[in-house]
Design an enzyme around this catalytic site. Structure first.
Site, mmCIF file in Angstrom:
data_model
loop_
_atom_site.group_PDB
_atom_site.id
_atom_site.type_symbol
_atom_site.label_atom_id
_atom_site.label_comp_id
_atom_site.label_asym_id
_atom_site.label_seq_id
_atom_site.Cartn_x
_atom_site.Cartn_y
_atom_site.Cartn_z
ATOM 1 N N GLU A 196 3.286 4.909 -6.960
ATOM 2 C CA GLU A 196 1.967 4.455 -7.400
ATOM 3 C C GLU A 196 1.732 4.801 -8.869
ATOM 4 O OE1 GLU A 196 0.598 2.420 -5.621
ATOM 5 O OE2 GLU A 196 1.522 2.839 -3.671
ATOM 6 N N HIS A 243 2.903 1.901 -10.910
ATOM 7 C CA HIS A 243 1.884 0.862 -11.009
ATOM 8 C C HIS A 243 0.819 1.239 -12.041
ATOM 9 C CE1 HIS A 243 3.326 -1.535 -7.727
ATOM 10 N NE2 HIS A 243 3.098 -0.624 -6.797
#
Length: 604
Positions: free
Chosen positions: A392, A395
């Site tokens: 994550e 991202h």
């Protein structure tokens, strides 16, 4: 204060929660902007029917539209984060529903724009796009021109926009059922301690060294889905039919064609992925056969595929240590990258732990006017949580680079490239851990095992999901019924092919197709598989070419949505229209299996 999975949101420590104040200081500020946007939406009417009058009117409309959308995204981001942190909180659910409704009303009010722009004709639009004032909107206008064959007249587009909220119902119903209503009770872990079974710790139970614990968790989990299989089957069928309806309404022959056209991804990329994996399933079967032998099992079941094959490795890493480990792993990407990431992970980007009512899983979110936000359900006893965090973070850093390099109109990158950034981070973590534990055969085998399982889950498993999606959407396109029996029988056929004789397939596993949230975002999952293929190629370039490859990669991150994803990846040195990146994953998978076998055989 605590971070127990059953803790109320109010009991979670402040430092373990994300900081939403950069979005809005409080809900009253949200309400003020909501009212403002609600009033501004009415001003779309002034532009309706006037876009052909002059370039000035045309430009003013674009500027107005993007300003409204930018504020809408800010409102929506705050609302969905508030809702996801506690699905039982009525205020969060209310804000979320109102934000979605406002989006629908805005889409309705602005639905005339694209048809009117396209009515200007390709020559006029292309001429406008070349003007200096349109630099920020040039790629947007190029996409408008490209979509002319798939845009209906203003009246039809308005109806489709008005239907947006209703058409989202299948995914909404599944999300509420899956996250708020389904409960799995509690089970005893390997130490005999009673613990609640949740979405967040299901994999931790399946990673238990005690096979009885694994079996009990699997059985209990799927008993709940079995009890709700008819309603979930109905929501999935409705979602597939919704996608087909929208595709046909936009002059596409299939939902897959519509989904891939959006980002100019050739359907051959999807088919090459499935075909190459299908041709190389022997590699997958080989690993499963090794796993059965390593675990000394009479038969291998799905709940035996998460436990490490190396016994007595008690993994534990608290959140702060996990952040530092991630920073060490990402050092090849440069000091500036790592300093910014450290500031964010310790400075309010992350909602760290599971609490009662919190959305399951993990994601990175945010908007142009906010920091990146990461939802986690971090479990210190699971190495998967460490990998999820760095995933994550990939991202989030992509978002940060994108919005600091691109203007608002082109900052939003596609999922196709998003999964590259996140998966590259995972790959770098694996390299770091293998180097760190090079002198420890047991830990090295553990990490090799984790990498292989990661490829198995991200590449082979997601390709199987992609093939399932292609199959069920194909059935719908032939106007055949989608029933519970259709879903489970088609999924069973895929399970038998992907696992072969290497695994005994429990009857309940056919219900797995009913619990995958991504199936409500059709033709999404294949991008995990293409993402790992591109990421492994980029990681290899960084190892071989050093700073030059890093520069290419960081340039790629800053492209945002300014080009189509296949073209953006070429900047990073990867050609996804070629089968080579996919075939390279399979070669790497085989190599790592051999390394694991050798390391495992050397253990005392």
């Amino acid at each position: 204060m605590t971070h127990s999975p059953t803790a109320a949101r109010s009991e979670v420590a402040h430092e373990d929660c994300w900081d939403l104040t950069p979005l809005f200081k409080d809900t009253s500020q949200w309400e003020t902007l909501f009212k403002d946007v609600e009033e501004r939406i009415l001003k779309y009417a002034a532009f309706k029917g006037a876009l052909g009058e002059s370039f000035e009117t045309f430009a003013a409309c674009l500027t107005f539209d993007f300003s409204v959308t930018r504020d809408l995204e800010r409102l929506y981001t705050y609302a969905h984060l508030k809702n996801d942190q506690d699905k039982t909180d009525g205020e969060g659910e209310s804000l979320f529903q109102r934000a979605r409704n406002l989006y629908t009303r805005s889409a309705d009010a602005s639905s005339f724009i694209v048809p009117e722009l396209q009515a200007l004709g390709e020559q006029t639009l292309s001429g406008y796009a070349q003007k200096e004032e349109m630099n920020e909107y040039r790629f947007y206008l190029e996409q408008i021109i490209r979509n002319i064959p798939h845009t209906r007249n203003a009246e039809v587009e308005q109806v489709l926009a008005m239907a947006g909220e209703a058409l989202a119902a299948p995914g909404t119903v599944f999300g509420q059922l899956d996250n708020a209503d389904l409960t799995f009770g509690s089970l005893k872990d390997a130490k005999g301690q009673e613990k609640p079974l949740t979405h967040g710790n299901f994999i931790s139970f399946l990673s238990s060294p005690d096979r009885e614990v694994r079996k009990n968790a699997f059985d209990r989990y799927y008993e709940v889905y079995d009890a709700h299989k008819h309603v979930i089957s109905a929501t999935l069928a409705a979602s597939v039919k919704k996608d087909l309806f929208l595709a046909r309404a936009k002059n596409f022959s299939t939902a897959r064609q519509a989904a891939l056209f959006r980002n100019d991804v050739p359907e051959s990329v999807y088919d090459t992925l499935v075909d190459r994996v299908r041709q190389n399933l022997a590699s997958h079967h080989r690993y499963l056969t090794f796993r059965k032998k390593a675990l000394n099992l009479p038969d291998l079941r799905i709940y035996d595929t998460y436990v490490p094959v190396v016994p007595d490795v008690d993994f534990h890493m608290d959140f702060n240590t996990a952040v530092q480990t991630c920073l060490e792993a990402l050092a090849p990407l440069g000091e500036a990258y790592c300093k910014q990431l450290e500031k964010g992970l310790f400075g309010g980007w992350v909602d760290r732990y599971e609490n009662k009512g919190k959305r399951s899983g993990a994601y990175s979110s945010g908007c142009f006017d906010s920091p990146p936000y990461i939802l986690m359900n971090y479990d210190a006893s699971s190495i998967n949580s460490l990998y999820t965090l760095i995933h994550e973070a990939g991202h989030s850093m992509h978002s940060l680079y994108s919005k600091t390099t691109q203007p608002y109109a082109t900052h939003d990158y596609t999922i196709f490239v998003a999964e590259v950034a996140s998966t590259l981070n995972e790959t770098l973590l694996t390299r770091h851990l293998l180097n760190k534990y090079d002198g420890d055969p047991k830990m090295k085998a553990y990490i090799l095992n984790r990498e292989i399982d990661n490829i198995r889950g991200t590449f082979f498993r997601q390709t199987m999901f992609a093939e399932f999606e292609k199959t069920i959407h194909g059935i719908a396109a032939e106007n055949k019924p989608l029933t519970l029996g259709t879903f489970t029988s088609e999924y069973q056929t895929l399970l038998e092919a992907y696992f072969g004789d290497a695994m005994t397939i429990d009857d309940a596993l056919a219900l797995e197709c009913l619990r995958i949230p991504h199936f409500y975002s059709s033709f999404y999952v294949y991008q995990y598989a293409t993402g790992i293929a591109a990421a492994l190629s980029i990681e290899r370039r960084i190892r071989e070419n050093g700073e030059a490859a890093v520069k290419d990669y960081l340039t790629f991150l800053g492209l945002g949505g300014s080009r189509f994803p296949i073209d953006e990846l070429k900047v990073a040195g990867v050609d996804m229209t070629s089968p080579e990146p996919v075939e390279a994953v399979i070669r790497h998978f085989d190599t790592q299996i051999t390394a694991l076998e050798q390391t495992w055989n050397s253990l005392p």
